[in-house]
Design a protein around this motif. Structure first.
Motif: not given
Length: 437
Positions: A252-260
């Motif tokens: 989930l933190i990877s998904a958050l970072h990549k979305s930004v």
């Protein structure tokens, strides 16, 4: 007066079985979902067709059929099915299981499919204990885990088993399961269309959870179907699957970072909310959001880092839930900011060059010369004080004499770095001019 104890020999009524147990598939063709592994072209389908079932690790979230699939694989491969749980099984119990499997094979020639639930709970030594029995054919191991096998299982065990990834049930799968439950109950669920959708959503991809919810609803005495709001007051929404120290945390933190990084504020807010709903520490998110500003935006927008630090400070002053809004504002700002990893790339390149060049000294003219001896041997000799030079730029070399001048920082034509690129080009021209004279 009824007897306190059951009369010996008197037939007793069968205890009611849970709905999930009654609906357990009796053949692999009845399993809902997982067609990517059970279909003719899937790994398990191909194994069964070739009659060459191997040891397996079934990796997937709860309620997707790991136990059921293991049991049916044993049935369709004519193997004895033995089930244990790593939580309740110790070394003496394992020895008994292995010995029984060995005797079964010697006496009747029948193999054993040993299903180990929560196999990641076994330590390294216990996992190693399976290896000789897998290699000599005493058991065919099928382990089930909700954790990433790469992190939790020994390399030796993984090399002897194929990892099969099972997926959470989608909305269509869950609806089919609900229809199967209604057929068993011999009646429709007392829900309108919107409430039925809410029920499917509450299950969150877990078939077992859905059947448990349906069993609760079936026990209610209702005069008319419930709507979404009425259902929500009677049933608690299932907590989202989230492990703050496990793979889901990193996913989930990877998904958050990549979305930004991908300039998508809506997706960034969604993953941010998912992590908060899962119980993530907002301070961890504040730290990671600040890292995004440094790593992915950098000097393309020098304000980004300051905004992140201010939002972090605001959270510390306000706490939850009000302070989380400040973090959300910083997140949206980052998603919409110009992106650049030019400094990040330059920094990594400079670190690599520093390792490669070892102990190359600075050129003499920029070395410190605090003593008479150091001045006599040339330290500081010829240094040009840039403030006294034309345009306050001397154009001297500041790299080791033996090192060819590299270029690490190459700013893109985006955001504030467009201005920095102009400055770099300006100094390149001045340097060329000074060196030519």
């Amino acid at each position: 007066m009824s007897d306190l104890f059951d009369t010996p020999g008197k037939p007793q009524p069968e205890a009611p079985r849970p709905l999930a147990d009654r609906l357990r598939p009796r053949a692999l063709s009845e399993v809902i979902g997982q067609s990517h592994v059970l279909g003719p072209d899937g790994p398990l389908g191909a194994m069964l067709t070739a009659n060459s079932l191997s040891s397996l690790i079934l990796w997937g979230p709860p309620g997707v059929g790991k136990t059921t699939i293991a049991r049916l694989l044993a049935h369709e491969s004519d193997l004895a099915f033995v089930q244990i749980s790593a939580i309740f099984t110790g070394v003496p119990d394992l020895r008994k299981v292995f010995e029984t499997a060995k005797i079964r094979r010697q006496n009747g020639g029948k193999g054993t499919l040993l299903f180990v639930d929560e196999i990641h709970r076994f330590n390294k030594a216990q996992q190693d204990g399976f290896l000789p029995y897998m290699e000599d054919g005493t058991i065919l191991l099928v382990g089930a885990t909700t954790e990433n096998p790469s992190f939790e299982l020994n390399a030796a065990l993984l090399s002897r088993a194929q990892v099969i990834i099972l997926e959470r049930l989608n909305l269509i799968d869950l609806e089919l399961l609900a229809q199967r439950a209604e057929k068993d109950l011999n009646r429709q669920l007392p829900l309108n269309g919107d409430a039925r959708e809410a029920l499917i959503e509450m299950a969150d991809g877990d078939g077992r959870a859905l059947l448990n919810l349906i069993e609760q609803i079936a026990a209610w005495k209702l005069d008319k179907p419930l709507d979404r709001a009425q259902l929500s007051t009677r049933l608690m929404r299932r907590a989202s699957k989230y492990d703050k120290s496990g793979e889901e945390h990193y996913n989930l933190i990877s998904a958050l970072h990549k979305s930004v990084r991908g300039s998508d504020p809506d997706a960034a807010l969604y993953w941010f909310a998912r992590m908060l709903e899962g119980g993530e520490d907002p301070r961890f998110l504040a730290r990671r959001i600040t890292r995004m500003a440094v790593e992915d935006i950098g000097l393309a927008d020098p304000q980004a880092q300051a905004i992140c630090l201010e939002s972090w400070n605001t959270y510390e002053r306000l706490g939850s839930p009000e302070g989380e809004l400040a973090l959300a504002q910083a997140l949206v700002y980052l998603a919409l900011a110009p992106k650049s990893n030019a400094v990040y790339t330059a920094y990594k390149a400079a670190r690599a060059a520093a390792r490669e060049t070892g102990s190359e000294p600075p050129p003499l003219h920029i070395r410190n010369a605090p003593t008479k001896l150091m001045k006599e041997i040339g330290y500081g000799a010829g240094y040009a004080y840039d403030h006294d030079a034309e345009d306050s730029f001397s154009g001297q070399n500041y790299f080791p004499d033996a090192m060819k001048r590299p270029i690490y920082y190459n700013p893109p034509e985006r955001g504030f770095e467009r201005e920095l690129k102009k400055r770099i080009d300006y100094f390149v021209k001045l340097r060329s001019k000074r060196n030519a004279t």
